[in-house]
Design a protein around this motif. Structure first.
Motif, mmCIF file in Angstrom:
data_model
loop_
_atom_site.group_PDB
_atom_site.id
_atom_site.type_symbol
_atom_site.label_atom_id
_atom_site.label_comp_id
_atom_site.label_asym_id
_atom_site.label_seq_id
_atom_site.Cartn_x
_atom_site.Cartn_y
_atom_site.Cartn_z
ATOM 1 N N THR A 66 21.231 45.718 48.075
ATOM 2 C CA THR A 66 20.698 46.959 47.499
ATOM 3 C C THR A 66 19.541 46.588 46.563
ATOM 4 N N LEU A 67 19.848 46.033 45.392
ATOM 5 C CA LEU A 67 18.797 45.670 44.436
ATOM 6 C C LEU A 67 17.914 44.544 44.971
ATOM 7 N N GLU A 68 18.453 43.690 45.846
ATOM 8 C CA GLU A 68 17.712 42.547 46.377
ATOM 9 C C GLU A 68 17.180 42.811 47.796
ATOM 10 N N LEU A 69 17.228 44.051 48.245
ATOM 11 C CA LEU A 69 16.746 44.369 49.592
ATOM 12 C C LEU A 69 15.265 43.993 49.719
ATOM 13 N N GLY A 70 14.946 43.205 50.745
ATOM 14 C CA GLY A 70 13.570 42.759 50.946
ATOM 15 C C GLY A 70 13.162 41.621 50.034
ATOM 16 N N ARG A 71 14.091 41.142 49.207
ATOM 17 C CA ARG A 71 13.813 40.077 48.232
ATOM 18 C C ARG A 71 14.651 38.840 48.487
ATOM 19 N N ALA A 72 15.522 38.882 49.479
ATOM 20 C CA ALA A 72 16.390 37.742 49.790
ATOM 21 C C ALA A 72 16.863 37.903 51.230
ATOM 22 N N TRP A 73 17.342 36.789 51.802
ATOM 23 C CA TRP A 73 17.914 36.798 53.150
ATOM 24 C C TRP A 73 19.421 36.888 53.003
ATOM 25 N N ARG A 74 20.004 37.960 53.504
ATOM 26 C CA ARG A 74 21.460 38.091 53.447
ATOM 27 C C ARG A 74 22.069 37.404 54.660
ATOM 28 N N ILE A 75 23.037 36.526 54.420
ATOM 29 C CA ILE A 75 23.772 35.887 55.507
ATOM 30 C C ILE A 75 25.242 36.219 55.307
ATOM 31 N N ALA A 76 25.826 36.914 56.287
ATOM 32 C CA ALA A 76 27.192 37.430 56.142
ATOM 33 C C ALA A 76 28.242 36.330 56.303
ATOM 34 N N ASN A 77 27.955 35.303 57.107
ATOM 35 C CA ASN A 77 28.916 34.205 57.271
ATOM 36 C C ASN A 77 28.952 33.350 55.999
ATOM 37 N N PRO A 78 30.132 32.769 55.679
ATOM 38 C CA PRO A 78 30.185 31.854 54.525
ATOM 39 C C PRO A 78 29.241 30.672 54.750
ATOM 40 N N LEU A 79 28.699 30.143 53.649
ATOM 41 C CA LEU A 79 27.752 29.023 53.725
ATOM 42 C C LEU A 79 28.275 27.831 52.933
ATOM 43 N N ASP A 80 28.177 26.650 53.521
ATOM 44 C CA ASP A 80 28.545 25.399 52.857
ATOM 45 C C ASP A 80 27.273 24.808 52.232
ATOM 46 N N ALA A 81 27.113 25.048 50.929
ATOM 47 C CA ALA A 81 25.873 24.621 50.266
ATOM 48 C C ALA A 81 25.773 23.100 50.175
ATOM 49 N N GLU A 82 26.930 22.409 50.105
ATOM 50 C CA GLU A 82 26.922 20.945 50.067
ATOM 51 C C GLU A 82 26.332 20.382 51.359
ATOM 52 N N ALA A 83 26.770 20.941 52.474
ATOM 53 C CA ALA A 83 26.256 20.480 53.771
ATOM 54 C C ALA A 83 24.757 20.783 53.881
ATOM 55 N N MET A 84 24.341 21.942 53.375
ATOM 56 C CA MET A 84 22.912 22.290 53.401
ATOM 57 C C MET A 84 22.108 21.274 52.588
ATOM 58 N N ALA A 85 22.646 20.895 51.429
ATOM 59 C CA ALA A 85 21.952 19.910 50.581
ATOM 60 C C ALA A 85 21.833 18.573 51.301
ATOM 61 N N ALA A 86 22.893 18.186 52.026
ATOM 62 C CA ALA A 86 22.857 16.918 52.777
ATOM 63 C C ALA A 86 21.805 16.996 53.883
ATOM 64 N N GLY A 87 21.730 18.128 54.545
ATOM 65 C CA GLY A 87 20.703 18.311 55.581
ATOM 66 C C GLY A 87 19.303 18.271 54.986
#
Lengths: 247, 247
Positions: free
Chosen positions: B123-144
């Motif tokens: 709502t407040l962040e519409l058009g200001r961020a990418w919403r991803i409905a699936n859970p995200l593993d930020a540790e794995a993203m950092a490793a990538g």
């Protein structure tokens, strides 16, 4: 009949406020209309706070009674699907006891007010913060804020349209935090009077601009007179952040 | 002739990007049109980065040459007055040497990409961020992300429309930071290829959802083939945050 507790986020800009209004759209009406489309029944949604036109919510709490059998997750997903593209989203939905009440069981309400202290007009934060072009002394604002904490007669900081029986309120927190050009003001109380946060912030902004001293805040409070108010801050900087309930 | 360096903030949503476009409004055109109204002369505005449609800027750096005598403060105030209500604001304006160049003198560019990891629509962040409905593993993203840091041939992470002579770039920073539902990805380099940040973020999002392993990022990089790209992230989450120049 099942009672569901909802956690709701909204951008207040397109709405005349939380509560039903004859002359324009309200958040309450948007959710009730969405529920009617999903459930085929009329429902009433009760919220912890009735925010004014243009005020935002990060986590408004509310409840609704539903006759038709439906799971909490399906209700949430259905509401979000129907509410689009309006900027209202249900972040959480859980079944609660039939006597849980979003408004009357609430033990604390937390607001944040955001000021952007800068000359340039707002772009990304337009409608989401109060821009003040004059420099602000956040230390002086914090000193002024401390004069309001505690149990007081807040008549000065109360709209003339306020319907509360008593002007007495206990303000548990009023904190001023500077983060670069952003000044965040955190306010917490069991309950607030109508326009109380905006009225307190408006006077703190006068202190920040050195138009008032911190002690002028205490004098305005002691006056117990709406005419002693310096300024009512605009709605666009105000966010309903959280509501507390007994465990 | 006086050269002015500008610091510019904008909400990318109503624009086809920074650069002039035949088929719609651009940030560059908005500023040049505003300058013409104030100065009565045609000017060209050069920026550190040419952001795509929908990409935002917190502090884009640019320069403009002006014939008519005018002070930096008056130019800034005039531009901001004329730019309203468009969501573009000049945060700073200073006179610089005639050989200072916003694009060619820039030694580092800093971007942030914002992902909201949640089921509910924005709502407040519409058009200001990418919403991803699936859970995200930020540790794995950092490793990538760590597999991309350094000097590499980034052909895989480069738009087929990229006009750069070489696909070689040195990525100085690609950091993934989780703050509740918000995942912030910080990217810094002397320069980036067209779509490079969005292409890297798109693949990191696949890692976060466990559709890719962190090592798949390294393999995609080694392939030096646009066809090895997993996903290009949407523009709406990307912010141009800062540009560096020699002191």
């Amino acid at each position: 009949m099942t009672r569901f507790a909802l956690t709701i986020e909204y951008d207040g800009r397109p709405f005349m406020g939380w509560q039903h209004q004859a002359h324009g759209p309200s958040v309450q009406q948007a959710i009730e209309d969405a529920a009617r489309r999903i459930l085929g029944e009329d429902v009433l949604v009760y919220a912890a706070g009735r925010t004014d036109a243009g005020v935002h919510a990060l986590a408004m709490r509310a409840h609704v009674d539903v006759e038709r059998p439906i799971g909490a997750f399906r209700l949430m997903e259905g509401l979000n699907a129907v509410l689009r593209p309006q900027p209202v989203a249900v972040l959480d939905c859980v079944e609660v006891a039939g006597d849980w009440h979003a408004r009357f069981a609430c033990t604390a309400r937390h607001y944040e007010y955001r000021i952007r202290s800068r000359r340039a007009p707002l772009t990304l934060e337009l409608g989401r913060a109060w821009r003040i072009a004059n420099p602000l002394d956040a230390e002086a604002m914090a000193a002024g804020a401390r004069q309001l904490i505690g149990r007081h007669d807040f008549t000065t900081f109360r709209s003339t349209h306020c319907q509360a029986d008593s002007p007495l309120r206990t303000l548990d927190r009023l904190e001023v935090v500077r983060e670069g050009e952003l000044i965040r003001i955190f306010a917490s109380a069991r309950s607030f009077l109508h326009h109380q946060v905006r009225s307190m912030v408006g006077c703190l902004a006068l202190v920040g601009q050195e138009k008032w001293t911190p002690d002028d805040i205490g004098e305005a409070l002691a006056a117990r007179d709406r005419a002693a108010l310096g300024l009512n801050a605009p709605a666009e900087g105000l966010y309903f952040v959280a509501a507390d309930y007994p465990a």
